[in-house]
Design an enzyme around this catalytic site. Structure first.
Site, PDB file in Angstrom:
ATOM      1  N   GLU A  27      -3.173  -3.349 -10.862  1.00  0.00           N
ATOM      2  CA  GLU A  27      -4.171  -2.260 -10.807  1.00  0.00           C
ATOM      3  C   GLU A  27      -4.032  -1.288 -11.979  1.00  0.00           C
ATOM      4  O   GLU A  27      -3.048  -1.333 -12.725  1.00  0.00           O
ATOM      5  CB  GLU A  27      -4.045  -1.492  -9.486  1.00  0.00           C
ATOM      6  CG  GLU A  27      -2.701  -0.801  -9.318  1.00  0.00           C
ATOM      7  CD  GLU A  27      -2.782   0.471  -8.475  1.00  0.00           C
ATOM      8  OE1 GLU A  27      -3.648   1.322  -8.764  1.00  0.00           O
ATOM      9  OE2 GLU A  27      -1.956   0.622  -7.559  1.00  0.00           O
ATOM     10  N   LYS A 161       4.516   5.162   1.352  1.00  0.00           N
ATOM     11  CA  LYS A 161       5.219   6.374   0.951  1.00  0.00           C
ATOM     12  C   LYS A 161       5.141   7.406   2.062  1.00  0.00           C
ATOM     13  O   LYS A 161       4.130   7.488   2.756  1.00  0.00           O
ATOM     14  CB  LYS A 161       4.487   6.923  -0.264  1.00  0.00           C
ATOM     15  CG  LYS A 161       5.391   7.472  -1.294  1.00  0.00           C
ATOM     16  CD  LYS A 161       4.602   8.007  -2.434  1.00  0.00           C
ATOM     17  CE  LYS A 161       4.292   6.953  -3.453  1.00  0.00           C
ATOM     18  NZ  LYS A 161       3.100   6.239  -3.243  1.00  0.00           N
TER      19      LYS A 161
END
Ligand code: PSU
Ligand code: MN
Length: 309
Positions: A27, A161
């Site tokens: 990405e 996360k």
């Protein structure tokens, strides 16, 4: 309608796709909005080298002058890492950016869409978006999760996360029927650290097991991707207290400043990096390298299975 008007596949990627050789998508939001210059560029180029060394062809994905590019030149990556006019492009942004000849760095969701249009099945990144903490009030749920439910691309990441609500992210993925795999672990890794306290759906210890599971899922006609969560190597793991403290402070600041929408994730990543004196950035880079090694091995195994049939 001819899709090739919108899509440009780099020669080596096109050749690999034609001959059934493994390709790994990468990405670009991580380059333009996820890491600071110049480490963003160095990391993106190094990740491509890791993929090549593992026997696959890297396809970094972005939108340049309105064209969705599958595989970039070095200059393109340098541009994405320095230019200020690069929009953060998720699913909802793709039509606007391509129709208007703009530049976009693709998120996990948009990279999955582009990879799928080109026929690339395996995608390596650092972290996926998820359900944000406080989402019961903000409704902030990354479009990455819907995309994982809809688009047939496997995403290798380092877990979720803790700027996110990891528990709610897993519940959302369960509802959407997205398998969450622990690579060599029973526990979902939490990006900067190896443990989160949450279990994965299945543990696989080899790339071959992951590839077999992907093939079976898609053979059965089940739409959507798979999350392959690969823990950060022990030597680069952060101290739990340090990272939790930084994340909590960053979240408080984001709240106080009224940061919302697509700005939230880049703001939090940048603040966490500042608050840890750059340590979180080093961990981030190392976990992406580790994901590139594992993702490449999965792409190689999957290409092998597809050749056999
Ligand atoms: N997590 C990271 N680094 C990143 C991102 C997420 O550790 O660079 C990026 C990815 O591109 C992901 C996007 O798809 O942030 C999610 O943004 P949002 O939460 O606005 O959907
Ligand atoms: Mn969001």
């Amino acid at each position: 309608m001819n899709i090739s008007r919108y899509l440009k596949i780099k020669d080596d990627v096109a050749e690999a796709l034609k001959t059934g050789r493994p390709v790994v998508a990468l990405e670009s939001t991580i380059i333009s909005h996820g890491m600071p210059y110049p480490k963003n560029i160095d990391t993106a180029l190094a990740v491509e080298e890791i993929v090549r060394a593992g026997g696959a062809v890297p396809a970094t994905i972005a939108i340049l002058n309105g064209q969705i590019r599958i595989g970039l030149e070095r200059e393109d990556i340098e541009y994405l890492g320095t230019a200020k006019d690069v929009l953060k492009a998720s699913r909802r942004d793709l039509g606007h950016i391509t129709a208007n000849g703009l530049n976009g760095a693709t998120t996990v969701a948009a990279t999955m869409i582009a990879a799928s249009l080109a026929g690339v099945k395996v995608f390596v990144t650092g972290g996926i978006g998820g359900v944000h903490r406080g989402a019961e009030n903000s409704f902030d749920i990354s479009a990455d999760l819907q995309e994982l439910a809809a688009t047939d691309v496997a995403v290798i990441c380092a877990g979720a996360k803790s700027i996110l609500d990891i528990g709610l992210t897993l519940e959302y993925l369960e509802t959407m029927g997205v398998p969450v795999i622990g690579f060599g672990t029973d526990e979902l890794p939490a990006f900067y650290t190896r443990r989160s306290g949450f279990s994965v759906d299945y543990r696989y210890d080899t790339a071959a097991e992951v590839a077999a599971s992907l093939k079976a899922k898609w053979d059965l006609g089940l739409k959507g991707g798979m999350v392959i969560a690969n823990p950060i190597p022990e030597e680069f793991e952060m101290d739990h207290k340090t990272i939790d403290g930084a994340i909590n402070q960053a979240l408080n600041e984001a709240g106080a400043k009224g940061i919302k929408g697509k700005e939230t994730t880049p703001f939090l990543l940048d603040r966490v990096k500042q608050l840890t004196g750059g340590e979180s950035l080093e961990s981030n880079i190392q976990l992406v390298y580790n994901n590139a090694r594992v993702g490449t091995a999965i792409a190689v195994e999957l290409a092998g299975l597809e050749k056999q049939q």
